[in-house]
Motif scaffolding. Structure first.
Motif, PDB file in Angstrom:
ATOM      1  N   ILE A  53      24.547  14.507  33.109  1.00 48.86           N
ATOM      2  CA  ILE A  53      25.770  13.840  32.663  1.00 48.86           C
ATOM      3  C   ILE A  53      25.954  14.185  31.198  1.00 48.86           C
ATOM      4  O   ILE A  53      25.194  13.739  30.343  1.00 48.86           O
ATOM      5  N   ASN A  54      26.953  14.997  30.910  1.00 47.78           N
ATOM      6  CA  ASN A  54      27.101  15.598  29.588  1.00 47.78           C
ATOM      7  C   ASN A  54      28.499  15.383  29.045  1.00 47.78           C
ATOM      8  O   ASN A  54      29.502  15.605  29.741  1.00 47.78           O
ATOM      9  N   ASN A  55      28.555  14.941  27.786  1.00 52.87           N
ATOM     10  CA  ASN A  55      29.821  14.783  27.066  1.00 52.87           C
ATOM     11  C   ASN A  55      30.842  13.952  27.834  1.00 52.87           C
ATOM     12  O   ASN A  55      32.017  14.320  27.949  1.00 52.87           O
ATOM     13  N   PHE A  64      23.958  17.034  41.069  1.00 56.02           N
ATOM     14  CA  PHE A  64      25.151  16.397  40.496  1.00 56.02           C
ATOM     15  C   PHE A  64      25.311  16.772  39.037  1.00 56.02           C
ATOM     16  O   PHE A  64      24.409  16.551  38.226  1.00 56.02           O
ATOM     17  N   ILE A  65      26.482  17.332  38.700  1.00 54.51           N
ATOM     18  CA  ILE A  65      26.837  17.619  37.310  1.00 54.51           C
ATOM     19  C   ILE A  65      28.156  16.926  37.007  1.00 54.51           C
ATOM     20  O   ILE A  65      29.164  17.143  37.690  1.00 54.51           O
ATOM     21  N   LEU A  66      28.152  16.080  35.987  1.00 57.69           N
ATOM     22  CA  LEU A  66      29.358  15.389  35.517  1.00 57.69           C
ATOM     23  C   LEU A  66      29.549  15.777  34.059  1.00 57.69           C
ATOM     24  O   LEU A  66      28.719  15.445  33.207  1.00 57.69           O
ATOM     25  N   SER A 117      33.976  14.084  31.116  1.00 59.56           N
ATOM     26  CA  SER A 117      34.815  13.229  31.949  1.00 59.56           C
ATOM     27  C   SER A 117      34.773  11.786  31.454  1.00 59.56           C
ATOM     28  O   SER A 117      33.887  11.396  30.689  1.00 59.56           O
ATOM     29  N   PHE A 118      35.743  10.989  31.932  1.00 56.69           N
ATOM     30  CA  PHE A 118      35.880   9.587  31.545  1.00 56.69           C
ATOM     31  C   PHE A 118      35.645   8.706  32.770  1.00 56.69           C
ATOM     32  O   PHE A 118      36.214   8.953  33.841  1.00 56.69           O
ATOM     33  N   LEU A 119      34.813   7.678  32.598  1.00 57.01           N
ATOM     34  CA  LEU A 119      34.607   6.674  33.629  1.00 57.01           C
ATOM     35  C   LEU A 119      35.014   5.335  33.035  1.00 57.01           C
ATOM     36  O   LEU A 119      34.356   4.831  32.117  1.00 57.01           O
ATOM     37  N   ILE A 120      36.083   4.756  33.587  1.00 57.52           N
ATOM     38  CA  ILE A 120      36.761   3.634  32.947  1.00 57.52           C
ATOM     39  C   ILE A 120      36.872   2.455  33.913  1.00 57.52           C
ATOM     40  O   ILE A 120      37.372   2.607  35.036  1.00 57.52           O
ATOM     41  N   LYS A 121      36.390   1.287  33.489  1.00 61.60           N
ATOM     42  CA  LYS A 121      36.606   0.034  34.207  1.00 61.60           C
ATOM     43  C   LYS A 121      36.238   0.126  35.674  1.00 61.60           C
ATOM     44  O   LYS A 121      36.946  -0.387  36.556  1.00 61.60           O
ATOM     45  N   VAL A 142      27.540  18.798  43.776  1.00 60.47           N
ATOM     46  CA  VAL A 142      28.703  18.068  43.260  1.00 60.47           C
ATOM     47  C   VAL A 142      28.919  18.470  41.802  1.00 60.47           C
ATOM     48  O   VAL A 142      28.043  18.275  40.958  1.00 60.47           O
ATOM     49  N   ASN A 143      30.091  19.019  41.513  1.00 58.87           N
ATOM     50  CA  ASN A 143      30.426  19.434  40.154  1.00 58.87           C
ATOM     51  C   ASN A 143      31.762  18.811  39.767  1.00 58.87           C
ATOM     52  O   ASN A 143      32.791  19.082  40.395  1.00 58.87           O
ATOM     53  N   ILE A 144      31.724  17.977  38.720  1.00 64.02           N
ATOM     54  CA  ILE A 144      32.928  17.300  38.251  1.00 64.02           C
ATOM     55  C   ILE A 144      33.119  17.621  36.778  1.00 64.02           C
ATOM     56  O   ILE A 144      32.241  17.343  35.956  1.00 64.02           O
TER      57      ILE A 144
END
Length: 375
Positions: free
Chosen positions: A206-208, A182-184, A187-191, A163-165
């Protein structure tokens, strides 16, 4: 009556329905054989019955396409599904979020529904570029790549995959990744409404990323995870850890601001906390057992409650039975402009060159790209 009949026929004829049979996958496109392309149209497409992509077939939804899902229709991918062509130039739409300073996302392709619909993928690949997806439930057991994609009020569950996001935006979207790599990134994770579950993943980075007003991550099982260069801002929880004894979680060069709880740890795995900045958090460590093994080094814990001083802030080893703490401070670090989130250090800062090997304490905000969006 005759005019009404003509109007009805005209109205139905104006609908741009999607109907693709297996024999239609006969073209070659951008190196893909056995493919079918849904091209841009002036009218919105309607999908009102389930669309199945057969094994060894490729469906490409081009830039500029807009699809409305109706009648509980599903997209079932048994082959390869490509949504958006990653061109960044055709039919650009803009999405803004007032919670952030000048945050703008551009996208080309739109798939939406008034109520949640399913995209089920167990074929070869699922690739989504420059797209806006709303009310979509993605269930996948194959490799998935998301780039510059917005998911709104959605759900993602992925198992046994790579999984690459990258460069994406999730709002009110539940995320569950199991037994995967998994690489994220960026990106923004909101609410997001529920805890984001990362279970038994062989590799997680999980980077930046920017995490705002969420219920945090639950990392569990046989997993190793790295949090690098992220911003955790006004979350209910940040990181809950329940790993096997031989696994680890590393938090390096992150900024934690105004969160209610940061680390919830009830296992015996390794937790490394290195060069992070904590500002105005209610509780940094919650539900920590005395036999846990935690290493804290080169951190700034400012205006943040540390649960009865579970870390002793000094330039030496502290309480060996609870935590190893090197070069941490919790006094005024003398940031350049804390009100405007400039966490660089003044020349008279006690955190300047006070860390291990004479490095600065706290996070290096020059490698945290999304700090410019703090509002």
């Amino acid at each position: 009556m005759f005019r009404l009949f003509l109007f009805f026929v005209f109205f139905i004829g104006c609908k741009n329905y999607i109907s693709i049979d297996s024999i239609d996958y006969s073209n070659s496109f951008n190196g893909f054989n056995n493919s079918y392309v849904i091209n841009k149209s002036k009218k919105t497409y309607t999908l009102n019955k389930s669309l199945i992509i057969p094994k060894n077939k490729v469906l490409i939804i081009s830039d500029g396409v807009k699809i409305n899902i109706k009648n509980n229709a599903e997209i079932i991918n048994n082959g390869t599904l490509i949504i958006g062509e990653n061109k960044n130039t055709d039919s650009l739409n803009l999405y803004t979020d007032s919670n952030f300073n000048n945050l703008i996302f551009s996208y080309n392709t739109v798939i939406y529904s008034k109520k949640n619909f399913y995209l089920k993928s167990d074929g070869k690949n699922l690739i989504i570029n420059n797209s806006y997806l709303e009310n979509i439930n993605i269930i996948s057991i194959n490799n998935i790549n998301l780039n510059n994609t917005l998911l709104i009020n959605s759900f993602i569950e992925i198992k046994n995959s790579d999984v690459n996001i990258f460069n994406s935006y999730f709002k009110e979207t539940d995320l569950r990744i199991y037994n995967s790599s998994f690489i994220l990134n960026n990106s923004f994770l909101i609410k997001n409404k529920k805890v984001l579950e990362l279970i038994n993943n062989k590799k997680t980075i999980i980077n930046n990323c920017f995490l705002y007003n969420n219920y945090g991550f639950l990392i569990s099982g046989n997993s190793n995870i790295n949090y690098l260069n992220n911003i955790f801002y006004k979350n209910k929880n940040c990181i809950s850890i329940d790993l096997n004894i031989n696994n680890y979680c590393k938090s390096h060069n992150n900024i934690f601001i105004e969160n209610e709880n940061i680390f919830n740890k009830k296992d015996s795995s390794l937790l490394y906390i290195i060069n992070n900045t904590f500002d105005k958090n209610k509780i940094v460590f919650n539900s920590i057992k005395n036999d846990n093994y935690i290493i804290s080094k080169n951190n700034i814990y400012y205006n943040s409650f540390l649960n009865n001083n579970i870390i002793k802030h000094s330039h030496c080893l502290s309480n060996k039975e609870i935590i190893e703490g090197y070069f941490n401070i919790n006094k005024e670090p003398s940031f350049i402009d804390i009100k405007n989130y400039n966490y660089n250090l003044n020349l008279n800062s006690p955190a300047l060159r006070s860390g291990n090997n004479n490095i600065n304490l706290g996070a290096n905000i020059n490698t945290i790209y999304n700090i410019k969006y703090l509002n």
